[in-house]
Enzyme design. Structure first.
Site, PDB file in Angstrom:
ATOM      1  N   HIS A   1       0.694  -1.315  -0.163  1.00 20.22           N
ATOM      2  CA  HIS A   1       0.032  -0.055  -0.058  1.00 20.22           C
ATOM      3  C   HIS A   1       0.776   1.094  -0.062  1.00 20.22           C
ATOM      4  CE1 HIS A   1      -3.722  -2.312   0.501  1.00 20.22           C
ATOM      5  NE2 HIS A   1      -3.083  -2.997   1.190  1.00 20.22           N
TER       6      HIS A   1
ATOM      7  N   ASN B   1     -10.278  -3.471   2.020  1.00 13.75           N
ATOM      8  CA  ASN B   1      -9.905  -3.382   0.690  1.00 13.75           C
ATOM      9  C   ASN B   1     -11.282  -3.109  -0.143  1.00 13.75           C
ATOM     10  OD1 ASN B   1      -7.165  -3.816   1.054  1.00 13.75           O
ATOM     11  ND2 ASN B   1      -7.206  -6.179   0.662  1.00 13.75           N
TER      12      ASN B   1
ATOM     13  N   TYR C   1       0.238  -4.478  11.871  1.00 16.55           N
ATOM     14  CA  TYR C   1       0.099  -3.022  11.305  1.00 16.55           C
ATOM     15  C   TYR C   1       1.026  -1.990  12.345  1.00 16.55           C
ATOM     16  CZ  TYR C   1      -2.611  -3.907   7.239  1.00 16.55           C
ATOM     17  OH  TYR C   1      -3.045  -4.479   6.163  1.00 16.55           O
TER      18      TYR C   1
END
Ligand code: NDP
Length: 493
Positions: A66, A139, A349
């Site tokens: 990303h 997504n 993350y």
């Protein structure tokens, strides 16, 4: 030669004064100090060192996935009452509004890669709620290529560049996918025209993962969230996407920015699919399998809100590059399900944000919750928000803090394995071995006395309530020990 002199000399006081990074006004920022007309530069020229040193450090690690994205600020609004299924603060009350920031991205390409690549799209929203930031790290497809956590980095490698040629490699790409055939559902999405969305504004977002919406009494439902574009789903065909990759590789970034600039604020309507734990146990599909959807005829969509992106970032790096999403940024009333890919993302993350932005990444303005108070987090690079000043950095009996209550678990949890958040209680057992050592010390002359004196000479410096609590603790080790230490300590206090 000075380029700036003519400007700076005549300007008003309200025009900002250019300074070095330590705030020192600079006469001519573009000139450097030299030894004479043609001589070498001087090390004393801090303005030059400041500019060079900062420039040399402008790049931070790009996101490993990303990396290329665009984002904007916006607002979420509750459209429908769903208080029968949730007590999440942000969703309480029709008309309630919450500020937010959204970022869209391609997945596999680097920061300069083409926006129209055939790729899933990241669809991430950060809601600044009254009870902390709630991130939707979604997504544009309702499923993904895999359902096992360890496969994620391996799969991504196969979609990135070949380690030898540094080229995208169709053999690697298909080698992985044809040997991991659980990915076929996602491949169907990717190679349909939805694999090349017309713009970020014209695509949907899906949680993909199953989450739990849990009420204070411990009752919960499994949910999946859908965000449907109100601009209409619109795609490129392969030819159109390929042409734009060459003629305007930043097409999606530009489209989002220009639309908001024109006042065409894109918005998405949000729906939730809701499944009871009992339904989940007998459902045709494993609800923790990220390669499967919940068929909408069986589990219909229920509308609950809408978000609108209405303000462009003032600074791309500060806001879009530094925004840090995580599926673990949750709020009371939302919990992760046992989906193993979700579980691994809960770790991965924040871990990647620690690496990319540093341990204090939540202090960066775009990531800052409305309120945060966690003084047990201390120091680290860029602890810029006062670092909690004099507040104790441990659970101090002198500065009590409120903690929220935890949710009760349910019998269904046995199906997935119940999660328990608790400390092991202190029992008499915790003092048995301490008593054993006390007796061992008693076998050697003077050792018990030394122990008492060692404690007393340190404890005498502590405040009275702490001393008293400590005497009581030692009384549980041995009937007389607390009193003995007390006598020795109080003599010295
Ligand atoms: P439904 O017929 O009830 O739903 C199909 C859904 O597919 C639609 O609601 C629409 O969702 C989406 N869709 C429409 N056109 C396309 C397209 N060109 N490419 C991808 N998706 C499209 O059937 P099911 O719920 O049983 O799903 C059937 C298949 O549809 C699934 O296997 C899945 O691949 C796909 N799908 C299912 C979704 C789900 O959550 N159940 C969501 C999206 C796709 P939308 O308005 O969100 O685009």
């Amino acid at each position: 030669m000075s380029h700036g002199k003519g400007i700076s000399g005549s300007l008003q006081d309200d025009v900002p004064m250019y300074t070095t990074s330590n705030g020192c006004p600079v006469k001519d920022p573009e000139a450097s100090q030299r030894v004479g007309e043609n001589g070498p530069l001087l090390l004393q020229d801090f303005n030059l060192l400041d500019i060079l040193g900062h420039f040399d450090r402008e790049r931070i690690p790009e996101r490993v996935v990303h990396a290329k994205g665009a984002g904007a600020h916006g607002e979420f609004e509750v459209l429908d009452d769903i208080s029968d299924i949730t007590t999440i603060d942000m969703l309480k009350g029709v008309g309630k509004k919450t500020k937010m920031f959204g970022r869209f991205s391609t997945v596999g390409g680097e920061r300069g890669s083409a926006d129209t690549a055939r790729d899933p799209r990241g669809f991430s929203m950060k809601f600044y709620t009254e009870e902390g930031n709630w991130d939707w790290v979604f997504n544009n497809t309702p499923i993904f290529f895999l359902r096992e956590a360890t496969k994620f980095p391996i799969f991504i490698h196969s979609q990135k560049r070949c380690p030898q040629t540094n080229l995208k490699d169709a053999t690697m790409f298909w080698d992985y996918l044809s040997t991991h055939q659980e990915s076929v559902h996602q491949l169907m999405h990717l190679f349909s025209d939805r694999g090349t969305p017309f713009s970020f504004r014209h695509m949907n977002g899906y949680s993909g993962h199953t989450y739990k919406w849990i009420k204070p009494d411990g009752n919960f439902n499994y949910v999946q969230i859908h965000c449907k574009t109100d601009q209409g789903s619109k795609t490129f065909n392969a030819d159109e996407a390929a042409k734009l990759s060459a003629s305007n590789p930043d097409w999606n970034t530009e489209d989002l920015f220009r639309a908001i600039e024109r006042g065409e604020h894109p918005y998405w309507t949000c729906y939730v699919q809701v499944m009871s734990p009992e339904q989940a146990e007998s459902f045709r599909w494993n609800i923790f399998d990220l390669t499967k959807v919940w068929p909408q005829k069986e589990i219909p969509l229920r509308r609950f809100g809408r978000f609108t992106l209405n303000r462009n970032p003032a600074n791309y790096f500060a806001e879009v590059e530094q925004v840090a999403f995580s599926p673990s940024h949750l709020v009371p009333g939302v919990e992760p399900s046992a989906d193993p890919v979700l579980q691994s993302r809960l770790f991965s993350y924040p871990d990647t944000q620690f690496h990319r932005l540093g341990v204090n990444y939540q202090q960066i303005p775009v990531n800052c919750p409305l309120r945060a108070f966690n003084p047990y987090h201390r120091d680290g690079f860029m602890a810029i928000n006062g670092n909690y000043g004099a507040t104790p950095n441990y659970p101090s009996s002198f500065h009590p803090m409120r903690y929220t209550s935890t949710n009760a678990s349910q019998s269904h949890e046995k199906w997935v394995g119940s999660v328990v958040t608790k400390q092991t209680p202190i029992t008499d057992d915790d003092f048995v071995q301490a008593n054993g050592l006390w007796n061992v010390l008693g076998r050697q002359p003077g050792q018990q006395e030394n122990f008492v004196q060692n404690v007393a000479s340190h404890l005498c410096n502590a405040k009275a309530p702490v001393r008293e609590r400590t005497y009581q603790m030692f009384s549980r080790v041995n009937g007389d020990l607390g009193a003995t230490i007390k006598t020795a300590t109080e003599k010295q206090s």
